[in-house]
Design a protein around this motif. Structure first.
Motif, mmCIF file in Angstrom:
data_model
loop_
_atom_site.group_PDB
_atom_site.id
_atom_site.type_symbol
_atom_site.label_atom_id
_atom_site.label_comp_id
_atom_site.label_asym_id
_atom_site.label_seq_id
_atom_site.Cartn_x
_atom_site.Cartn_y
_atom_site.Cartn_z
ATOM 1 N N ARG A 82 0.833 -1.201 0.000
ATOM 2 C CA ARG A 82 0.000 0.000 0.000
ATOM 3 C C ARG A 82 0.871 1.255 0.000
ATOM 4 O O ARG A 82 1.792 1.371 0.818
ATOM 5 C CB ARG A 82 -0.912 -0.022 1.220
ATOM 6 N N ILE A 83 0.589 2.178 -0.908
ATOM 7 C CA ILE A 83 1.315 3.449 -1.000
ATOM 8 C C ILE A 83 0.302 4.573 -0.847
ATOM 9 O O ILE A 83 -0.587 4.736 -1.684
ATOM 10 C CB ILE A 83 2.075 3.574 -2.333
ATOM 11 N N GLU A 84 0.427 5.340 0.237
ATOM 12 C CA GLU A 84 -0.530 6.407 0.533
ATOM 13 C C GLU A 84 0.094 7.759 0.192
ATOM 14 O O GLU A 84 1.266 8.005 0.502
ATOM 15 C CB GLU A 84 -0.931 6.357 2.005
ATOM 16 N N VAL A 85 -0.716 8.622 -0.418
ATOM 17 C CA VAL A 85 -0.245 9.941 -0.855
ATOM 18 C C VAL A 85 -1.090 11.016 -0.195
ATOM 19 O O VAL A 85 -2.321 10.995 -0.301
ATOM 20 C CB VAL A 85 -0.318 10.073 -2.391
ATOM 21 N N GLU A 86 -0.433 11.946 0.491
ATOM 22 C CA GLU A 86 -1.101 13.107 1.080
ATOM 23 C C GLU A 86 -0.460 14.369 0.520
ATOM 24 O O GLU A 86 0.772 14.456 0.428
ATOM 25 C CB GLU A 86 -0.979 13.100 2.605
ATOM 26 N N ARG A 87 -1.270 15.323 0.161
ATOM 27 C CA ARG A 87 -0.762 16.568 -0.451
ATOM 28 C C ARG A 87 -1.007 17.760 0.475
ATOM 29 O O ARG A 87 -2.105 17.929 1.009
ATOM 30 C CB ARG A 87 -1.425 16.808 -1.804
ATOM 31 N N TYR A 88 0.033 18.561 0.626
ATOM 32 C CA TYR A 88 -0.029 19.801 1.394
ATOM 33 C C TYR A 88 0.494 20.934 0.507
ATOM 34 O O TYR A 88 1.154 20.665 -0.504
ATOM 35 C CB TYR A 88 0.829 19.703 2.661
ATOM 36 N N ILE A 146 4.502 17.104 -0.571
ATOM 37 C CA ILE A 146 3.745 15.861 -0.714
ATOM 38 C C ILE A 146 4.318 14.826 0.247
ATOM 39 O O ILE A 146 5.539 14.647 0.321
ATOM 40 C CB ILE A 146 3.801 15.332 -2.160
ATOM 41 N N LYS A 147 3.453 14.155 0.974
ATOM 42 C CA LYS A 147 3.877 13.101 1.895
ATOM 43 C C LYS A 147 3.490 11.751 1.307
ATOM 44 O O LYS A 147 2.340 11.528 0.954
ATOM 45 C CB LYS A 147 3.223 13.279 3.268
ATOM 46 N N VAL A 148 4.477 10.855 1.195
ATOM 47 C CA VAL A 148 4.250 9.522 0.639
ATOM 48 C C VAL A 148 4.609 8.493 1.705
ATOM 49 O O VAL A 148 5.743 8.457 2.188
ATOM 50 C CB VAL A 148 5.100 9.291 -0.629
ATOM 51 N N ALA A 149 3.630 7.664 2.099
ATOM 52 C CA ALA A 149 3.847 6.600 3.082
ATOM 53 C C ALA A 149 3.852 5.259 2.355
ATOM 54 O O ALA A 149 2.884 4.920 1.674
ATOM 55 C CB ALA A 149 2.763 6.625 4.152
ATOM 56 N N VAL A 150 4.945 4.519 2.504
ATOM 57 C CA VAL A 150 5.122 3.245 1.798
ATOM 58 C C VAL A 150 5.058 2.102 2.805
ATOM 59 O O VAL A 150 5.867 2.041 3.732
ATOM 60 C CB VAL A 150 6.468 3.217 1.048
ATOM 61 N N ASN A 151 4.089 1.206 2.634
ATOM 62 C CA ASN A 151 3.976 0.016 3.472
ATOM 63 C C ASN A 151 4.709 -1.134 2.782
ATOM 64 O O ASN A 151 4.345 -1.522 1.667
ATOM 65 C CB ASN A 151 2.505 -0.359 3.676
ATOM 66 N N GLN A 165 8.310 18.820 -6.606
ATOM 67 C CA GLN A 165 8.051 19.392 -5.291
ATOM 68 C C GLN A 165 8.822 18.620 -4.234
ATOM 69 O O GLN A 165 9.347 17.525 -4.493
ATOM 70 C CB GLN A 165 6.551 19.321 -4.948
ATOM 71 N N LYS A 166 8.872 19.183 -3.032
ATOM 72 C CA LYS A 166 9.510 18.496 -1.931
ATOM 73 C C LYS A 166 8.663 17.293 -1.520
ATOM 74 O O LYS A 166 7.444 17.385 -1.404
ATOM 75 C CB LYS A 166 9.675 19.450 -0.743
ATOM 76 N N VAL A 167 9.333 16.149 -1.302
ATOM 77 C CA VAL A 167 8.631 14.912 -0.954
ATOM 78 C C VAL A 167 9.096 14.425 0.412
ATOM 79 O O VAL A 167 10.290 14.293 0.666
ATOM 80 C CB VAL A 167 8.887 13.805 -2.003
ATOM 81 N N GLU A 168 8.127 14.191 1.305
ATOM 82 C CA GLU A 168 8.417 13.598 2.611
ATOM 83 C C GLU A 168 8.091 12.106 2.527
ATOM 84 O O GLU A 168 6.937 11.728 2.303
ATOM 85 C CB GLU A 168 7.577 14.263 3.697
ATOM 86 N N LEU A 169 9.100 11.265 2.677
ATOM 87 C CA LEU A 169 8.933 9.825 2.493
ATOM 88 C C LEU A 169 8.921 9.125 3.844
ATOM 89 O O LEU A 169 9.805 9.329 4.674
ATOM 90 C CB LEU A 169 10.076 9.284 1.628
#
Length: 225
Positions: free
Chosen positions: A54-60, A64-69, A97-101
């Motif tokens: 599961r790869i979750e994407v949140e945008r601010y 952009i915040k990307v959470a990788v399971n 853009q800046k990405v928070e992983l």
């Protein structure tokens, strides 16, 4: 013909959440939705053996915040964080853009529908008998705590001239119960005889819904399922 409903789409906002959490309209919505697909494809391409599910994407604003399971965080992170750096640099180049992983380790990868489907498809590509791969996946998932699992394969199985569908199930898989925690995914095996589709349903138990919690704390009549 029966009408088929996607098990996760059926439960969105009830017992399951969205993998992409952001808001946009018009052309911007189309672009960001397509960008989400590209983000997931890039991560799977960079780390194909990391067991990414599961790869979750949140945008601010501006980020952009990307959470990788993942089932194998060590492979994804790499030596001294080289893997994470490569993924982050690739995402920032793609998005601009800046990405928070964020890397999350999965507690029971054997009961994850995506990983089970991908594993069966990979075994079929290596010419392992489809029934053997299906039975092994079912046994492993049930040992790891799944209450039920159903696996379906369709196509020119074992090189047959006519395509057919075969499925195996163990335990219970209540597809019409909203409070049932059903994980679903599908994959494709590219064999010498053509594509073979793999679908996996995993039942992990019942979830307590917000509707039931509110009914227990308020006066009146409430009829559950």
């Amino acid at each position: 013909m029966g009408r088929k409903v996607h098990p996760i789409g059926y439960r969105l906002a009830v017992s399951h959440g969205w993998q992409g959490r952001w808001f946009a309209e018009g052309k911007q919505y189309r672009e960001q939705l397509y960008q989400d697909f590209e983000i997931r494809a890039l991560i799977h391409k960079i780390a194909p053996k990391a067991g990414v599910s599961r790869i979750e994407v949140e945008r601010y604003p501006g980020k952009i915040k990307v959470a990788v399971n993942t089932a194998k965080p060590g492979i994804l992170i790499g030596r001294k964080g080289e893997g994470v750096k490569r993924v982050r640099d690739g995402l920032q180049e793609l998005i601009g853009q800046k990405v928070e992983l964020e890397i999350k380790e999965m507690s029971a990868p054997e009961t994850d529908a995506y990983l089970v489907a991908a594993s069966i498809a990979e075994q079929m590509e290596r010419r392992i008998a489809y029934r053997r791969a299906m039975k092994k996946a079912i046994q492993t998932a049930m040992r790891q705590g799944a209450l039920g699992i159903k696996i379906q394969v369709a196509g020119r199985l074992a090189g047959a001239e006519m395509a057919r569908t075969v499925w195996l199930r163990e335990g219970q898989v209540p597809l019409q119960t909203l409070r049932a925690d059903i994980d679903f995914s599908k994959a494709e095996a590219l064999t010498t005889y053509g594509r073979i589709g793999v679908k996996v349903w995993v039942y992990k138990g019942e979830m307590k819904l917000e509707l039931e919690e509110k009914a227990q704390t308020t006066e009146g009549v409430y009829v559950s399922e």
